[in-house]
Design an enzyme around this catalytic site. Structure first.
Site, PDB file in Angstrom:
ATOM      1  N   CYS A  26       1.718 -15.440   3.162  1.00  0.00           N
ATOM      2  CA  CYS A  26       0.411 -15.987   2.781  1.00  0.00           C
ATOM      3  C   CYS A  26      -0.732 -15.402   3.605  1.00  0.00           C
ATOM      4  O   CYS A  26      -1.894 -15.546   3.233  1.00  0.00           O
ATOM      5  CB  CYS A  26       0.432 -17.500   2.884  1.00  0.00           C
ATOM      6  SG  CYS A  26       1.647 -18.223   1.775  1.00  0.00           S
ATOM      7  N   HIS A  62      -6.776 -20.033   2.836  1.00  0.00           N
ATOM      8  CA  HIS A  62      -5.558 -19.904   2.037  1.00  0.00           C
ATOM      9  C   HIS A  62      -5.286 -21.252   1.371  1.00  0.00           C
ATOM     10  O   HIS A  62      -5.474 -22.304   1.969  1.00  0.00           O
ATOM     11  CB  HIS A  62      -4.399 -19.502   2.949  1.00  0.00           C
ATOM     12  CG  HIS A  62      -3.074 -19.560   2.273  1.00  0.00           C
ATOM     13  ND1 HIS A  62      -2.825 -18.893   1.092  1.00  0.00           N
ATOM     14  CD2 HIS A  62      -1.931 -20.224   2.590  1.00  0.00           C
ATOM     15  CE1 HIS A  62      -1.575 -19.143   0.719  1.00  0.00           C
ATOM     16  NE2 HIS A  62      -1.015 -19.949   1.602  1.00  0.00           N
ATOM     17  N   ASN A 102      -0.493 -22.279  -5.023  1.00  0.00           N
ATOM     18  CA  ASN A 102      -0.428 -21.294  -3.944  1.00  0.00           C
ATOM     19  C   ASN A 102       0.063 -19.961  -4.525  1.00  0.00           C
ATOM     20  O   ASN A 102       1.234 -19.831  -4.882  1.00  0.00           O
ATOM     21  CB  ASN A 102       0.534 -21.808  -2.859  1.00  0.00           C
ATOM     22  CG  ASN A 102       0.622 -20.882  -1.671  1.00  0.00           C
ATOM     23  OD1 ASN A 102       0.123 -19.753  -1.692  1.00  0.00           O
ATOM     24  ND2 ASN A 102       1.275 -21.350  -0.615  1.00  0.00           N
TER      25      ASN A 102
HETATM   26  O1  UT7 Z   1       1.663 -21.143   2.183  1.00  0.00           O
HETATM   27  C1  UT7 Z   1       2.810 -21.083   2.968  1.00  0.00           C
HETATM   28  C2  UT7 Z   1       2.876 -22.184   3.899  1.00  0.00           C
HETATM   29  N1  UT7 Z   1       3.313 -23.375   3.225  1.00  0.00           N
HETATM   30  C3  UT7 Z   1       2.671 -24.491   3.425  1.00  0.00           C
HETATM   31  O2  UT7 Z   1       1.678 -24.500   4.110  1.00  0.00           O
HETATM   32  C4  UT7 Z   1       3.255 -25.757   2.832  1.00  0.00           C
HETATM   33  C5  UT7 Z   1       3.306 -26.820   3.905  1.00  0.00           C
HETATM   34  N2  UT7 Z   1       3.953 -28.075   3.475  1.00  0.00           N
HETATM   35  C6  UT7 Z   1       3.392 -28.900   2.571  1.00  0.00           C
HETATM   36  O3  UT7 Z   1       2.401 -28.585   1.961  1.00  0.00           O
HETATM   37  C7  UT7 Z   1       4.002 -30.260   2.388  1.00  0.00           C
HETATM   38  O4  UT7 Z   1       4.937 -30.488   3.426  1.00  0.00           O
HETATM   39  C8  UT7 Z   1       4.714 -30.468   1.020  1.00  0.00           C
HETATM   40  C9  UT7 Z   1       3.671 -30.549  -0.077  1.00  0.00           C
HETATM   41  C10 UT7 Z   1       5.695 -29.343   0.754  1.00  0.00           C
HETATM   42  C11 UT7 Z   1       5.462 -31.792   1.038  1.00  0.00           C
HETATM   43  O5  UT7 Z   1       4.565 -32.872   1.326  1.00  0.00           O
HETATM   44  P1  UT7 Z   1       4.947 -33.956   2.431  1.00  0.00           P
HETATM   45  O6  UT7 Z   1       3.868 -34.936   2.446  1.00  0.00           O
HETATM   46  O7  UT7 Z   1       5.225 -33.194   3.700  1.00  0.00           O
HETATM   47  O8  UT7 Z   1       6.232 -34.593   1.829  1.00  0.00           O
HETATM   48  P2  UT7 Z   1       7.670 -34.704   2.472  1.00  0.00           P
HETATM   49  O9  UT7 Z   1       8.357 -33.385   2.466  1.00  0.00           O
HETATM   50  O10 UT7 Z   1       7.556 -35.440   3.766  1.00  0.00           O
HETATM   51  O11 UT7 Z   1       8.402 -35.621   1.414  1.00  0.00           O
HETATM   52  C12 UT7 Z   1       7.983 -36.997   1.208  1.00  0.00           C
HETATM   53  C13 UT7 Z   1       8.815 -37.582   0.086  1.00  0.00           C
HETATM   54  C14 UT7 Z   1      10.306 -37.323   0.227  1.00  0.00           C
HETATM   55  O12 UT7 Z   1      10.996 -38.477  -0.225  1.00  0.00           O
HETATM   56  P3  UT7 Z   1      11.577 -39.527   0.826  1.00  0.00           P
HETATM   57  O13 UT7 Z   1      12.522 -38.762   1.688  1.00  0.00           O
HETATM   58  O14 UT7 Z   1      10.390 -40.038   1.570  1.00  0.00           O
HETATM   59  O15 UT7 Z   1      12.218 -40.538  -0.066  1.00  0.00           O
HETATM   60  C15 UT7 Z   1      10.566 -36.191  -0.718  1.00  0.00           C
HETATM   61  O16 UT7 Z   1      11.865 -36.175  -1.199  1.00  0.00           O
HETATM   62  O17 UT7 Z   1       8.428 -36.994  -1.159  1.00  0.00           O
HETATM   63  C16 UT7 Z   1       9.597 -36.510  -1.841  1.00  0.00           C
HETATM   64  N3  UT7 Z   1       9.227 -35.343  -2.638  1.00  0.00           N
HETATM   65  C17 UT7 Z   1       8.782 -35.415  -3.904  1.00  0.00           C
HETATM   66  N4  UT7 Z   1       8.566 -36.454  -4.718  1.00  0.00           N
HETATM   67  C18 UT7 Z   1       8.084 -36.178  -5.961  1.00  0.00           C
HETATM   68  C19 UT7 Z   1       9.270 -34.045  -2.253  1.00  0.00           C
HETATM   69  N5  UT7 Z   1       8.859 -33.265  -3.263  1.00  0.00           N
HETATM   70  C20 UT7 Z   1       8.541 -34.084  -4.296  1.00  0.00           C
HETATM   71  C21 UT7 Z   1       8.064 -33.865  -5.588  1.00  0.00           C
HETATM   72  N6  UT7 Z   1       7.850 -34.943  -6.387  1.00  0.00           N
HETATM   73  N7  UT7 Z   1       7.791 -32.639  -6.064  1.00  0.00           N
END
Ligand code: UT7
Length: 330
Positions: free
Chosen positions: A116, A256, A286
């Protein structure tokens, strides 16, 4: 010796027509529009459906538009640097394919892999050739067909990315506008938080790597989120302080587009109000190396000559950084 400065003289873009909405993703996996919008800011992303087209095609289309806007012909280009993590082939470089498609006969061309942050690394590298007097006209391309490495059974990664490309022409500046400063960082991702595990020389393609889905992008979202938020905010503030810029001096943050929450945290750390931040993540998701030139493209009519822009990114590697430039298109 007089030091030259490089400036962006035109921007081009390419976006596939097909829009994959959050509603469509709901039919493919256990996710929902509300979760995606509130956690990421994304509403839809573009997907390149044509099976015979990929990263080089998109990069070439973006480059053609940039050349046309700069009124520069392909055979005037000295150098093409193409940032991507989704090359058409491992080799030859995608930049070589684009060089041929454009008919940029005298240009030498190479790919740059910094995920990225690829566009920023490429912009810094290209600007050095102009500053050193080794090139007069340089094409910088950021292009990724992320859909080619997405696992649509993995809801934690596949909802985040889209396909697209942006390109800029760099030429010598004759005044105070242009690329003024850059800060870049790298920190090897030893815990494999953001990886494509197979397909390289360590894990070449085998039936086993295919069966265990190792050719797709994998991400520990939470770990990357923490590092990205800190990295992008810190380096953006660092480049402001290094150049004596106050929030009032900065016209635009060009971030980004990985997650709306990361962008907002960066703007807050810089002391910028939301009206000074380019955000189009809701439309494209992204696009990896494409995000920053796609922002410049979307905002170019609102930019004034001499505006101070801070371009910032964080990505796989880990790689991150910022570029400070004065906009030089009238
Ligand atoms: O550009 C390259 C660099 N990449 C980035 O900068 C991305 C950085 N990371 C992020 O943007 C975020 O961490 C994500 C958007 C990927 C995830 O958001 P989050 O707020 O960190 O969510 P999480 O991974 O802590 O997951 C929270 C919950 C989980 O469920 P439980 O364990 O709390 O029951 C996940 O299983 O959300 C669940 N979850 C979803 N639910 C519905 C994860 N993906 C999804 C989804 N739909 N697509």
């Amino acid at each position: 010796m007089e030091v030259k400065r490089a400036k962006i003289t035109a921007v081009g873009h390419y976006l596939p027509e097909y829009r994959m909405t959050n509603a469509e993703l709901e039919t493919m996996m256990d996710t929902n529009d509300e979760w995606i919008r509130t956690r990421t800011g994304i509403q839809e992303r573009r997907i390149l459906k044509d099976e015979d087209k990929a990263t080089a095609f998109m990069g070439c289309e973006a480059a053609k538009e940039a050349l046309q806007r700069a009124d520069v012909s392909a055979d005037e280009i000295d150098l093409i640097i193409l940032a991507t993590v989704t090359p058409d082939y491992f080799f030859p470089a995608t930049a070589c394919l684009v060089q041929n498609m454009l008919g940029a006969k005298k240009a030498f061309a190479f790919d740059l892999s910094a995920a990225c942050s690829g566009f920023l690394y490429a912009l810094s590298t290209g600007s050095m050739y102009i500053e050193a007097g080794r090139a007069k006209k340089v094409l910088i391309i950021g292009t990724d067909k992320m859909s080619s490495i997405l696992d649509y059974t993995d809801r934690t990664t596949s909802i985040l990315f889209g396909d697209g490309a942006g390109a800029v022409v760099l030429e010598e500046s004759t005044d105070e506008t242009g690329i003024i400063d850059q800060i870049h960082y790298t920190e090897g991702d030893v815990n494999c938080a953001l990886y494509q595990h197979a397909g390289g020389s360590l894990n070449p393609a085998t039936q086993e790597t295919l069966d265990s889905r190792q050719h797709y992008l994998t991400q520990d979202g939470r770990a990357v989120f923490k590092k990205a938020t800190m990295g992008m905010a810190d380096v953006s503030l660092e480049i402001m302080e290094k150049n004596g810029l106050t929030p009032d001096d900065v016209a635009w943050l060009v971030p980004h587009q990985a997650n709306l929450r990361i962008i907002e945290a960066t703007a807050k750390r810089m002391g910028l109000s939301s009206e000074k931040v380019m955000i189009n993540i809701q439309k494209y998701g992204n696009t990896t190396a494409g995000t920053i030139p796609l922002c410049l493209y979307d905002w170019q009519d609102r930019l004034n000559y001499g505006d101070n822009l801070i371009l910032s990114a964080f990505g796989g590697g880990f790689t991150w950084g910022s570029i400070y430039l004065k906009w030089g298109i009238k």
